[in-house]
Design a protein around this motif. Structure first.
Motif, PDB file in Angstrom:
ATOM      1  N   SER A   1      55.587  41.666  45.154  1.00 45.86           N
ATOM      2  CA  SER A   1      56.658  41.481  44.195  1.00 45.86           C
ATOM      3  C   SER A   1      56.779  39.986  43.836  1.00 45.86           C
ATOM      4  O   SER A   1      56.588  39.135  44.701  1.00 45.86           O
ATOM      5  CB  SER A   1      57.962  41.980  44.822  1.00 45.86           C
ATOM      6  N   PRO A   2      57.057  39.655  42.586  1.00 47.15           N
ATOM      7  CA  PRO A   2      57.535  40.501  41.501  1.00 47.15           C
ATOM      8  C   PRO A   2      56.441  41.185  40.686  1.00 47.15           C
ATOM      9  O   PRO A   2      56.744  41.866  39.707  1.00 47.15           O
ATOM     10  CB  PRO A   2      58.305  39.508  40.635  1.00 47.15           C
ATOM     11  N   PHE A   3      55.168  40.997  41.038  1.00 41.88           N
ATOM     12  CA  PHE A   3      54.114  41.735  40.349  1.00 41.88           C
ATOM     13  C   PHE A   3      54.167  43.196  40.794  1.00 41.88           C
ATOM     14  O   PHE A   3      54.320  43.471  41.991  1.00 41.88           O
ATOM     15  CB  PHE A   3      52.742  41.140  40.663  1.00 41.88           C
ATOM     16  N   GLU A   4      54.056  44.098  39.854  1.00 47.51           N
ATOM     17  CA  GLU A   4      54.139  45.525  40.158  1.00 47.51           C
ATOM     18  C   GLU A   4      52.889  46.237  39.647  1.00 47.51           C
ATOM     19  O   GLU A   4      52.520  46.082  38.483  1.00 47.51           O
ATOM     20  CB  GLU A   4      55.370  46.141  39.476  1.00 47.51           C
TER      21      GLU A   4
ATOM     22  N   LEU B   1      56.647  41.842  35.443  1.00 46.89           N
ATOM     23  CA  LEU B   1      55.226  41.469  35.493  1.00 46.89           C
ATOM     24  C   LEU B   1      54.448  42.691  35.971  1.00 46.89           C
ATOM     25  O   LEU B   1      54.369  42.950  37.173  1.00 46.89           O
ATOM     26  CB  LEU B   1      55.013  40.286  36.440  1.00 46.89           C
ATOM     27  N   ASP B   2      53.911  43.459  35.038  1.00 50.55           N
ATOM     28  CA  ASP B   2      53.216  44.695  35.372  1.00 50.55           C
ATOM     29  C   ASP B   2      51.706  44.479  35.411  1.00 50.55           C
ATOM     30  O   ASP B   2      51.144  43.798  34.551  1.00 50.55           O
ATOM     31  CB  ASP B   2      53.555  45.784  34.350  1.00 50.55           C
ATOM     32  N   VAL B   3      51.066  45.099  36.380  1.00 46.37           N
ATOM     33  CA  VAL B   3      49.634  44.939  36.588  1.00 46.37           C
ATOM     34  C   VAL B   3      48.980  46.316  36.543  1.00 46.37           C
ATOM     35  O   VAL B   3      49.427  47.234  37.252  1.00 46.37           O
ATOM     36  CB  VAL B   3      49.356  44.273  37.961  1.00 46.37           C
ATOM     37  N   CYS B   4      47.944  46.456  35.750  1.00 44.68           N
ATOM     38  CA  CYS B   4      47.251  47.756  35.674  1.00 44.68           C
ATOM     39  C   CYS B   4      46.634  48.079  37.033  1.00 44.68           C
ATOM     40  O   CYS B   4      45.790  47.337  37.543  1.00 44.68           O
ATOM     41  CB  CYS B   4      46.167  47.717  34.605  1.00 44.68           C
ATOM     42  N   ILE B   5      47.031  49.182  37.589  1.00 43.52           N
ATOM     43  CA  ILE B   5      46.594  49.514  38.943  1.00 43.52           C
ATOM     44  C   ILE B   5      45.097  49.818  39.008  1.00 43.52           C
ATOM     45  O   ILE B   5      44.408  49.393  39.947  1.00 43.52           O
ATOM     46  CB  ILE B   5      47.433  50.684  39.530  1.00 43.52           C
ATOM     47  N   ALA B   6      44.577  50.491  38.007  1.00 37.51           N
ATOM     48  CA  ALA B   6      43.154  50.831  38.024  1.00 37.51           C
ATOM     49  C   ALA B   6      42.289  49.579  37.909  1.00 37.51           C
ATOM     50  O   ALA B   6      41.295  49.419  38.641  1.00 37.51           O
ATOM     51  CB  ALA B   6      42.842  51.804  36.890  1.00 37.51           C
ATOM     52  N   ALA B   7      42.673  48.683  36.995  1.00 36.22           N
ATOM     53  CA  ALA B   7      41.922  47.431  36.825  1.00 36.22           C
ATOM     54  C   ALA B   7      42.018  46.575  38.084  1.00 36.22           C
ATOM     55  O   ALA B   7      41.056  45.897  38.463  1.00 36.22           O
ATOM     56  CB  ALA B   7      42.447  46.667  35.618  1.00 36.22           C
ATOM     57  N   ALA B   8      43.174  46.597  38.728  1.00 38.00           N
ATOM     58  CA  ALA B   8      43.379  45.776  39.925  1.00 38.00           C
ATOM     59  C   ALA B   8      42.559  46.301  41.101  1.00 38.00           C
ATOM     60  O   ALA B   8      41.844  45.541  41.772  1.00 38.00           O
ATOM     61  CB  ALA B   8      44.862  45.743  40.282  1.00 38.00           C
ATOM     62  N   LEU B   9      42.640  47.579  41.352  1.00 38.31           N
ATOM     63  CA  LEU B   9      41.957  48.145  42.523  1.00 38.31           C
ATOM     64  C   LEU B   9      40.447  47.940  42.438  1.00 38.31           C
ATOM     65  O   LEU B   9      39.811  47.605  43.446  1.00 38.31           O
ATOM     66  CB  LEU B   9      42.283  49.630  42.652  1.00 38.31           C
ATOM     67  N   ARG B  10      39.883  48.119  41.266  1.00 33.54           N
ATOM     68  CA  ARG B  10      38.428  47.980  41.191  1.00 33.54           C
ATOM     69  C   ARG B  10      37.993  46.518  41.283  1.00 33.54           C
ATOM     70  O   ARG B  10      36.810  46.229  41.459  1.00 33.54           O
ATOM     71  CB  ARG B  10      37.853  48.663  39.951  1.00 33.54           C
ATOM     72  N   ARG B  11      38.943  45.590  41.159  1.00 34.69           N
ATOM     73  CA  ARG B  11      38.631  44.155  41.320  1.00 34.69           C
ATOM     74  C   ARG B  11      39.080  43.616  42.681  1.00 34.69           C
ATOM     75  O   ARG B  11      39.085  42.414  42.911  1.00 34.69           O
ATOM     76  CB  ARG B  11      39.281  43.358  40.185  1.00 34.69           C
TER      77      ARG B  11
ATOM     78  N   TYR C   1      45.989  43.132  32.335  1.00 31.78           N
ATOM     79  CA  TYR C   1      44.989  44.194  32.196  1.00 31.78           C
ATOM     80  C   TYR C   1      43.593  43.558  32.261  1.00 31.78           C
ATOM     81  O   TYR C   1      43.419  42.368  32.052  1.00 31.78           O
ATOM     82  CB  TYR C   1      45.222  44.891  30.851  1.00 31.78           C
ATOM     83  N   HIS C   2      42.583  44.368  32.515  1.00 26.37           N
ATOM     84  CA  HIS C   2      41.203  43.886  32.666  1.00 26.37           C
ATOM     85  C   HIS C   2      41.191  42.705  33.649  1.00 26.37           C
ATOM     86  O   HIS C   2      41.846  42.770  34.683  1.00 26.37           O
ATOM     87  CB  HIS C   2      40.615  43.508  31.312  1.00 26.37           C
ATOM     88  N   ASP C   3      40.467  41.620  33.317  1.00 30.72           N
ATOM     89  CA  ASP C   3      40.405  40.485  34.247  1.00 30.72           C
ATOM     90  C   ASP C   3      41.739  39.760  34.381  1.00 30.72           C
ATOM     91  O   ASP C   3      41.906  38.938  35.293  1.00 30.72           O
ATOM     92  CB  ASP C   3      39.326  39.492  33.794  1.00 30.72           C
ATOM     93  N   GLY C   4      42.663  40.065  33.532  1.00 27.71           N
ATOM     94  CA  GLY C   4      43.992  39.456  33.626  1.00 27.71           C
ATOM     95  C   GLY C   4      44.717  39.811  34.905  1.00 27.71           C
ATOM     96  O   GLY C   4      45.658  39.115  35.305  1.00 27.71           O
ATOM     97  N   VAL C   5      44.288  40.871  35.581  1.00 22.89           N
ATOM     98  CA  VAL C   5      44.952  41.270  36.834  1.00 22.89           C
ATOM     99  C   VAL C   5      44.827  40.184  37.904  1.00 22.89           C
ATOM    100  O   VAL C   5      45.629  40.131  38.832  1.00 22.89           O
ATOM    101  CB  VAL C   5      44.412  42.619  37.376  1.00 22.89           C
ATOM    102  N   HIS C   6      43.816  39.312  37.768  1.00 16.71           N
ATOM    103  CA  HIS C   6      43.640  38.253  38.777  1.00 16.71           C
ATOM    104  C   HIS C   6      44.815  37.275  38.787  1.00 16.71           C
ATOM    105  O   HIS C   6      44.994  36.545  39.769  1.00 16.71           O
ATOM    106  CB  HIS C   6      42.332  37.500  38.523  1.00 16.71           C
ATOM    107  N   ASN C   7      45.601  37.242  37.718  1.00 14.23           N
ATOM    108  CA  ASN C   7      46.793  36.390  37.698  1.00 14.23           C
ATOM    109  C   ASN C   7      47.778  36.772  38.800  1.00 14.23           C
ATOM    110  O   ASN C   7      48.616  35.967  39.198  1.00 14.23           O
ATOM    111  CB  ASN C   7      47.506  36.494  36.341  1.00 14.23           C
ATOM    112  N   ALA C   8      47.686  38.013  39.264  1.00  9.98           N
ATOM    113  CA  ALA C   8      48.650  38.514  40.241  1.00  9.98           C
ATOM    114  C   ALA C   8      48.239  38.222  41.682  1.00  9.98           C
ATOM    115  O   ALA C   8      48.989  38.532  42.609  1.00  9.98           O
ATOM    116  CB  ALA C   8      48.826  40.018  40.058  1.00  9.98           C
ATOM    117  N   SER C   9      47.081  37.629  41.880  1.00 17.08           N
ATOM    118  CA  SER C   9      46.599  37.422  43.245  1.00 17.08           C
ATOM    119  C   SER C   9      47.406  36.347  43.971  1.00 17.08           C
ATOM    120  O   SER C   9      47.408  35.176  43.577  1.00 17.08           O
ATOM    121  CB  SER C   9      45.121  37.015  43.241  1.00 17.08           C
ATOM    122  N   SER C  10      48.030  36.740  45.063  1.00 14.51           N
ATOM    123  CA  SER C  10      48.824  35.791  45.858  1.00 14.51           C
ATOM    124  C   SER C  10      47.930  34.858  46.670  1.00 14.51           C
ATOM    125  O   SER C  10      48.411  33.903  47.272  1.00 14.51           O
ATOM    126  CB  SER C  10      49.769  36.545  46.788  1.00 14.51           C
ATOM    127  N   LEU C  11      46.637  35.142  46.707  1.00 14.38           N
ATOM    128  CA  LEU C  11      45.705  34.289  47.453  1.00 14.38           C
ATOM    129  C   LEU C  11      45.114  33.182  46.587  1.00 14.38           C
ATOM    130  O   LEU C  11      44.237  32.434  47.050  1.00 14.38           O
ATOM    131  CB  LEU C  11      44.582  35.144  48.053  1.00 14.38           C
TER     132      LEU C  11
END
Lengths: 96, 130
Positions: free
Chosen positions: B106-109, B76-86, B41-51
């Motif tokens: 996947s496996p991040f959702e 591994l769930d990622v807040c969609i709103a926090a992710a999209l705006r980042r 959540y929040h800036d934690g969504v950057h953990n899901a970046s495959s780049l």
């Protein structure tokens, strides 16, 4: 009974808020930047929490503070000890 | 044995929170407990970046989370709103928003806050790393 997890340094607003919230049967784990509390034996929380406040040893080591914690006889715990506290305390609050 | 839920709110390499959460997750598993899920959540969504491409002698947190998932089937769930705006999105979200690239797979959702509440309800212990 609450386990308080502090991630910021003793002078931070997070630390001040935590000190106001800690109650009698609570415990405190200092992780990340909060382990810099080892440099300040006069920090009020050491007296306030007495035997129920711990420094995470891995984070002390990462910051070169392990020796200082030993010299000042401050209580430390390994990650396994951190887990033990979460087993004991049903509720936790992270201050950041 | 207890179920633990983890909330990660710090970005990799700018906050120690993700590394703390990862070490905590491994320690939980070593103690014989289970990790019911990790919510970014929040800036934690950057953990899901495959780049994410840190130097080879540094821990790749993205890959480390995937390894945790592969070894223990931890969602591994990622807040969609926090992710999209980042600027983090899956292939389907990239198509929906007319973007040329995507960086969550996947496996991040990508999920909503309902998943966070559901994780809290499933977990005997819920620990925040921020």
């Amino acid at each position: 009974m609450i386990l308080h997890i502090l991630t910021k340094a003793p002078g931070s607003s997070a630390a001040l808020q935590m000190q106001q919230a800690v109650a009698g049967q609570d415990s405190v784990v200092l992780i990340e930047e909060a382990v810099t509390a080892a440099l300040d034996p006069t920090w009020k929380a050491w007296q306030q929490c007495q035997s129920r406040i711990y420094l995470l040893s891995e984070d002390l080591l990462a910051r070169g503070l392990a020796t200082i914690a030993v010299d000042n006889q401050l209580p430390t715990l390994e990650m396994g000890g951190f887990i033990s506290l979460t087993e004991k305390y049903e509720k936790s609050v992270t201050w950041y | 044995m207890m179920q633990y839920g983890l909330l990660v709110m710090g970005a990799p390499y700018s906050s120690p929170a993700p590394h703390s959460a990862l070490r905590f997750a491994h320690a939980v598993l070593d103690r014989g407990h289970q990790v019911a899920g990790v919510f970014f959540y929040h800036d934690g969504v950057h953990n899901a970046s495959s780049l994410m491409a840190p130097p080879q002698d540094e821990l790749n947190l993205h890959d480390a989370w995937i390894e945790l998932h592969q070894q223990h089937a931890i969602p591994l769930d990622v807040c969609i709103a926090a992710a999209l705006r980042r600027g983090l999105m899956s292939e389907s979200e990239a198509q929906r928003h007319g973007k040329q690239a995507f960086n969550i797979a996947s496996p991040f959702e990508l999920t909503g806050l309902g998943q966070l509440l559901e994780l809290q309800q499933r977990s005997a212990r819920f620990i925040t790393f921020a």
